[in-house]
Scaffold this motif. Structure first.
Motif, PDB file in Angstrom:
ATOM      1  N   VAL A  96      21.184  21.292  17.950  1.00 21.41           N
ATOM      2  CA  VAL A  96      21.094  21.938  19.028  1.00 21.41           C
ATOM      3  C   VAL A  96      22.499  22.677  19.054  1.00 21.41           C
ATOM      4  CG1 VAL A  96      20.832  21.837  21.500  1.00 21.41           C
ATOM      5  CG2 VAL A  96      19.596  20.204  19.898  1.00 21.41           C
ATOM      6  N   VAL A  97      22.440  24.043  18.963  1.00 20.27           N
ATOM      7  CA  VAL A  97      23.766  24.609  18.966  1.00 20.27           C
ATOM      8  C   VAL A  97      23.654  25.956  19.928  1.00 20.27           C
ATOM      9  CG1 VAL A  97      24.271  24.170  16.615  1.00 20.27           C
ATOM     10  CG2 VAL A  97      22.969  26.152  17.112  1.00 20.27           C
ATOM     11  N   PRO A  98      24.862  26.497  20.430  1.00 18.35           N
ATOM     12  CA  PRO A  98      24.676  27.540  21.320  1.00 18.35           C
ATOM     13  C   PRO A  98      24.244  28.912  20.562  1.00 18.35           C
ATOM     14  CG  PRO A  98      26.965  26.641  21.036  1.00 18.35           C
ATOM     15  CD  PRO A  98      26.171  25.990  20.007  1.00 18.35           C
ATOM     16  N   SER A  99      23.713  29.499  21.574  1.00 23.91           N
ATOM     17  CA  SER A  99      22.745  30.735  20.822  1.00 23.91           C
ATOM     18  C   SER A  99      23.804  31.729  20.116  1.00 23.91           C
ATOM     19  CB  SER A  99      22.163  31.674  22.199  1.00 23.91           C
ATOM     20  OG  SER A  99      23.139  32.138  23.102  1.00 23.91           O
ATOM     21  N   ASN A 100      25.067  31.882  20.357  1.00 20.85           N
ATOM     22  CA  ASN A 100      25.935  32.599  19.757  1.00 20.85           C
ATOM     23  C   ASN A 100      25.999  32.106  18.275  1.00 20.85           C
ATOM     24  OD1 ASN A 100      27.508  30.466  20.802  1.00 20.85           O
ATOM     25  ND2 ASN A 100      29.269  31.647  19.673  1.00 20.85           N
ATOM     26  N   ILE A 101      25.779  30.987  17.805  1.00 19.02           N
ATOM     27  CA  ILE A 101      25.887  30.385  16.665  1.00 19.02           C
ATOM     28  C   ILE A 101      24.746  30.749  15.894  1.00 19.02           C
ATOM     29  CG2 ILE A 101      26.116  28.289  15.341  1.00 19.02           C
ATOM     30  CD1 ILE A 101      28.696  28.603  16.768  1.00 19.02           C
ATOM     31  N   ILE A 102      23.537  30.810  16.502  1.00 17.76           N
ATOM     32  CA  ILE A 102      22.257  31.219  15.787  1.00 17.76           C
ATOM     33  C   ILE A 102      22.370  32.708  15.670  1.00 17.76           C
ATOM     34  CG2 ILE A 102      19.792  31.681  16.039  1.00 17.76           C
ATOM     35  CD1 ILE A 102      19.738  29.187  17.868  1.00 17.76           C
ATOM     36  N   GLU A 103      23.111  33.510  16.476  1.00 15.60           N
ATOM     37  CA  GLU A 103      23.252  34.985  16.216  1.00 15.60           C
ATOM     38  C   GLU A 103      24.046  35.198  15.179  1.00 15.60           C
ATOM     39  OE1 GLU A 103      24.369  36.102  20.141  1.00 15.60           O
ATOM     40  OE2 GLU A 103      22.413  35.798  20.865  1.00 15.60           O
ATOM     41  N   SER A 104      25.305  34.564  15.161  1.00 10.22           N
ATOM     42  CA  SER A 104      26.132  34.921  14.051  1.00 10.22           C
ATOM     43  C   SER A 104      25.844  34.367  12.720  1.00 10.22           C
ATOM     44  CB  SER A 104      27.708  34.085  14.440  1.00 10.22           C
ATOM     45  OG  SER A 104      27.443  32.644  14.301  1.00 10.22           O
ATOM     46  N   GLY A 105      24.618  33.382  12.581  1.00  2.73           N
ATOM     47  CA  GLY A 105      24.248  32.878  11.272  1.00  2.73           C
ATOM     48  C   GLY A 105      25.268  31.791  10.792  1.00  2.73           C
TER      49      GLY A 105
END
Length: 257
Positions: free
Chosen positions: A206-215
């Motif tokens: 479970v990670v912040p959305s910006n971590i997903i967006e940055s890859g």
């Protein structure tokens, strides 16, 4: 205690001295938790455990009921020892000493502590700490993990192995290391080590959305290559990853992935 806690000797007195028997256990636990949190921000010395006053306290802890001993005193002494080991490792390996020198020194010091303290409680904590140190120094990296991420830094390093050992032992761990110490790597390698041991099959991140967006995490969980120098895995052995952004449609978990 009116002037505040001075060191772990004070807390050990609180747990073992008959003068404090009437203090409710909840209050003692609260004091202990506050102190354990503070120790994470302090430089702890293993040598302080050899002070005559502290050694006498260990003997009194032998007389405590098992619940108090295991629930309170054990966590305190284990934390002091763990922080002392980390501090000593940093001090020794920053000079001319090898990891083998460090391990030999810790083992020798623990044996002397046992002889001086003559405490079954302290012996138990030291034996478990030595077993954990043995796991760290002889850690078998899963085959799917690369040996190095960059020049001059083994992967995983000592500090990451400490975290891996902690997760393995306690089954839960808050990693609050400074930036760049390898918190993400510690978590990923702990999971891969548990997979190798047959303890788990998969993990939920479970990670912040910006971590997903940055890859960021996708890179960590990918194969290491010239294009992806952040990848922790050997090519062809990286895990399958399913990314579910917050607010997306429900996933069909009946599929195998």
């Amino acid at each position: 205690f009116l002037l505040g806690m001075v060191n772990h000797s004070d807390v050990l007195h609180l747990l073992s001295d008959k003068d404090f028997e009437e203090i409710p256990e909840k209050e003692k636990l609260s004091i202990l938790r506050d102190y354990l949190g503070d120790t994470m921000l302090q430089r702890m010395s293993l040598r302080s455990l050899g002070d005559p006053e502290v050694l006498n306290v260990f003997k009194r802890i032998d007389d405590l009921d098992e619940k108090t001993r295991d629930k309170m005193a054990f966590n305190l002494v284990e934390t002091v020892i763990k922080n002392g080991i980390i501090d000593l490792y940093s001090e020794m390996t920053s000079g001319r000493h090898s990891e083998a020198d460090f391990t030999a020194l810790v083992e020798d010091w623990f044996q002397r502590l046992k002889q001086e303290a003559q405490s079954s409680f302290l012996n138990s904590v030291l034996d478990q700490s030595l077993a954990e140190l043995d796991y760290i120094t002889n850690y078998q990296k899963p085959d799917q993990i690369v040996d190095r991420l960059g020049e001059g830094r083994d992967f995983p390093d000592f500090y990451q192995k400490v975290n891996i050992a902690g997760i393995r032992k306690k089954k839960k761990l808050l990693i609050a290391d400074e930036m760049g110490m390898g918190k993400s790597a510690s978590a990923i390698l702990a999971k891969e080590s548990l997979v190798q041991a047959g303890k788990v099959r998969s993990a939920l991140l479970v990670v912040p959305s910006n971590i997903i967006e940055s890859g960021t995490w996708q890179n960590y969980l990918g194969a290491h290559s010239d294009e992806n120098k952040k990848g922790y895995f050997v090519g062809g052995k990286e895990p399958k990853v399913l990314v579910s952004p917050f607010g997306s449609k429900p996933l069909d978990f009946s599929r195998s992935f």
